[in-house]
Design a protein around this motif. Structure first.
Motif, PDB file in Angstrom:
ATOM      1  N   ASP A   1       4.823   3.349   3.728  1.00  0.00           N
ATOM      2  CA  ASP A   1       3.546   3.774   3.145  1.00  0.00           C
ATOM      3  C   ASP A   1       3.561   3.567   1.633  1.00  0.00           C
ATOM      4  O   ASP A   1       2.525   3.292   1.019  1.00  0.00           O
ATOM      5  CB  ASP A   1       3.298   5.249   3.455  1.00  0.00           C
ATOM      6  N   GLY A   2       4.756   3.695   1.033  1.00  0.00           N
ATOM      7  CA  GLY A   2       4.866   3.547  -0.410  1.00  0.00           C
ATOM      8  C   GLY A   2       4.492   2.178  -0.916  1.00  0.00           C
ATOM      9  O   GLY A   2       4.055   2.025  -2.065  1.00  0.00           O
ATOM     10  N   SER A   3       4.669   1.148  -0.082  1.00  0.00           N
ATOM     11  CA  SER A   3       4.278  -0.200  -0.496  1.00  0.00           C
ATOM     12  C   SER A   3       2.800  -0.240  -0.833  1.00  0.00           C
ATOM     13  O   SER A   3       2.390  -0.727  -1.896  1.00  0.00           O
ATOM     14  CB  SER A   3       4.576  -1.207   0.620  1.00  0.00           C
ATOM     15  N   ARG A   4       1.990   0.291   0.071  1.00  0.00           N
ATOM     16  CA  ARG A   4       0.550   0.253  -0.141  1.00  0.00           C
ATOM     17  C   ARG A   4       0.098   1.294  -1.153  1.00  0.00           C
ATOM     18  O   ARG A   4      -0.799   1.036  -1.967  1.00  0.00           O
ATOM     19  CB  ARG A   4      -0.178   0.428   1.188  1.00  0.00           C
ATOM     20  N   LEU A   5       0.706   2.485  -1.128  1.00  0.00           N
ATOM     21  CA  LEU A   5       0.334   3.501  -2.109  1.00  0.00           C
ATOM     22  C   LEU A   5       0.540   2.987  -3.534  1.00  0.00           C
ATOM     23  O   LEU A   5      -0.263   3.267  -4.428  1.00  0.00           O
ATOM     24  CB  LEU A   5       1.144   4.777  -1.890  1.00  0.00           C
TER      25      LEU A   5
END
Length: 416
Positions: free
Chosen positions: A365-369
């Motif tokens: 999720d951190g990639s997109r966040l």
């Protein structure tokens, strides 16, 4: 700074409770979240947060859990967020999970009782060499365990409990976010970044204790549609050009050196993940991955050139290839905010572990966040052999993850 009294960890009890709730997501669903059952765990998390005294904990219409641990310092501290996902992978059943705690592991083979052919061996799982004397948790052999990412969920929940019960831990506002559908690539589709109001976030979704991940693949999807020629099979000679057979030949002709099973470290790949179709039309779905975003186009060109070569044998058939962006390497954003990773590395070291900066051959999720305006590296959760029946995690690694979260909260306050 140390804690005024020893931490009475709740992470193991929480984890053993959470993994028994089936939260498998579904890549074929058109709803959000993709499965309603994910909310069963999310509702439990809200109830537990409210019982702790986290007054604003709530579940929104999209299945996200939001909560805040209010600041207990007079300093103006940047707001940080901790994030984990509640869903488990579609690759392996997450229903009726029966977790087993193997106490004081000493290197022996762990035979999973509900399917004795499933054996967790030190030779197959080299990270077990760091677990001697630890308590290792597995499932029973017929399901995944769900450490990905219920270990992270349990660790964040325990950290909330510790923050509330240890007021000597000084911190600014701490936001909590639990997401659905990370495993099917939609985990942050409807996250309200403004509601979080955070300067930085950390997913707790990594592997070995001490690992800190600041780099992911960049990722595209690709879909190849093949238009063949249909004819009655009894009268097909010289006429039929089967799209199904063409699809099979294209997949077989892809270069081995660009496949997941022949790449590692910083190498990218092209991976056909599904084929469907009929004689006249067939489709192949691919995922394309590389740490260097610039290589994604050349990887797609490999699919295109392979299809061109195969279709030379089928003059009346054709294809179309379309690509779509999935996520991008979070390092491109995190390099602009070096203190976010540096603080986490320091927090890991304060627990007595040695922090190790790593890359993820995947995404979080951190990639997109990170590209939504919320820089978000990934901290270890202790997960191993994820998406498989041999998935495992250790109690002591989960406790170290809890300590890391607490130290990280203190470091941001100290440096404010």
């Amino acid at each position: 700074m140390s804690f005024n009294s020893p931490l009475s960890f709740t992470v193991t009890d929480r984890f053993l409770r959470y993994v028994t709730i089936d939260t498998q997501s579904d890549p074929t669903s058109v709803t959000f979240p993709s499965t309603e059952k994910q909310k069963n765990l999310s509702r439990l998390l809200v109830d537990e947060l409210l019982a702790m005294g986290v007054q604003d904990a709530h579940l929104d219409e999209f299945g996200y859990v939001y909560a805040t641990i209010p600041s207990n310092t007079n300093k103006q501290v940047p707001v940080i967020c901790f994030c984990s996902h509640v869903d488990t992978a579609p690759d392996c059943s997450g229903a009726n999970v029966k977790p087993i705690v193997h106490k004081n592991y000493q290197g022996q083979d762990i035979i999973l009782p509900d399917d004795p052919t499933q054996v967790v061996k030190l030779t197959d799982h080299p990270d077990l060499k760091n677990q001697f004397g630890h308590d290792v948790i597995t499932a029973s052999g017929t399901t995944l365990l769900g450490a990905d990412n219920k270990a992270g969920v349990a660790e964040i929940m325990d950290a909330c409990y510790q923050l509330i019960n240890h007021p000597e831990i000084k911190h600014g506002d701490i936001r909590i976010l639990f997401t659905p559908d990370e495993e099917v690539g939609h985990g942050v589709d409807h996250v309200d970044i403004a509601r979080l109001g955070a300067y930085a976030a950390y997913t707790i979704d990594g592997e070995s204790a001490g690992n800190m991940e600041n780099e992911t693949f960049s990722a595209d999807g690709a879909r190849l549609i093949i238009q063949g020629v249909s004819a009655h099979p009894g009268f097909a000679k010289g006429k039929m050009e089967s799209a199904i057979k063409i699809a099979g030949e294209i997949v077989a002709a892809l270069p081995d050196e660009l496949s997941p099973e022949h790449t590692d470290a910083m190498q990218g790949f092209v991976h056909p993940v599904s084929i469907e179709g009929h004689v006249e039309t067939a489709g192949i779905d691919f995922i394309i991955r590389d740490f260097d975003e610039g290589n994604l186009k050349s990887h797609a060109d490999v699919i295109r050139k392979t299809a061109d070569e195969v279709l030379k044998k089928y003059p009346n058939s054709a294809y179309t290839l379309t690509t779509s962006q999935q996520y991008r390497n979070m390092k491109n954003v995190l390099e602009q905010h070096p203190e976010i990773v540096a603080n986490a590395m320091e927090a890991i070291n304060r627990t007595g572990l040695t922090a190790k900066l790593c890359s993820i051959r995947g995404g979080t999720d951190g990639s997109r966040l990170s590209f939504m305006g919320l820089p978000c590296p990934n901290i270890f959760a202790g997960e191993h052999a994820f998406h498989s029946k041999q998935e495992w995690v250790s109690v002591q690694d989960m406790q170290k993850a809890v300590e890391t979260i607490l130290h990280l909260c203190m470091i941001w306050e100290e440096k404010a």
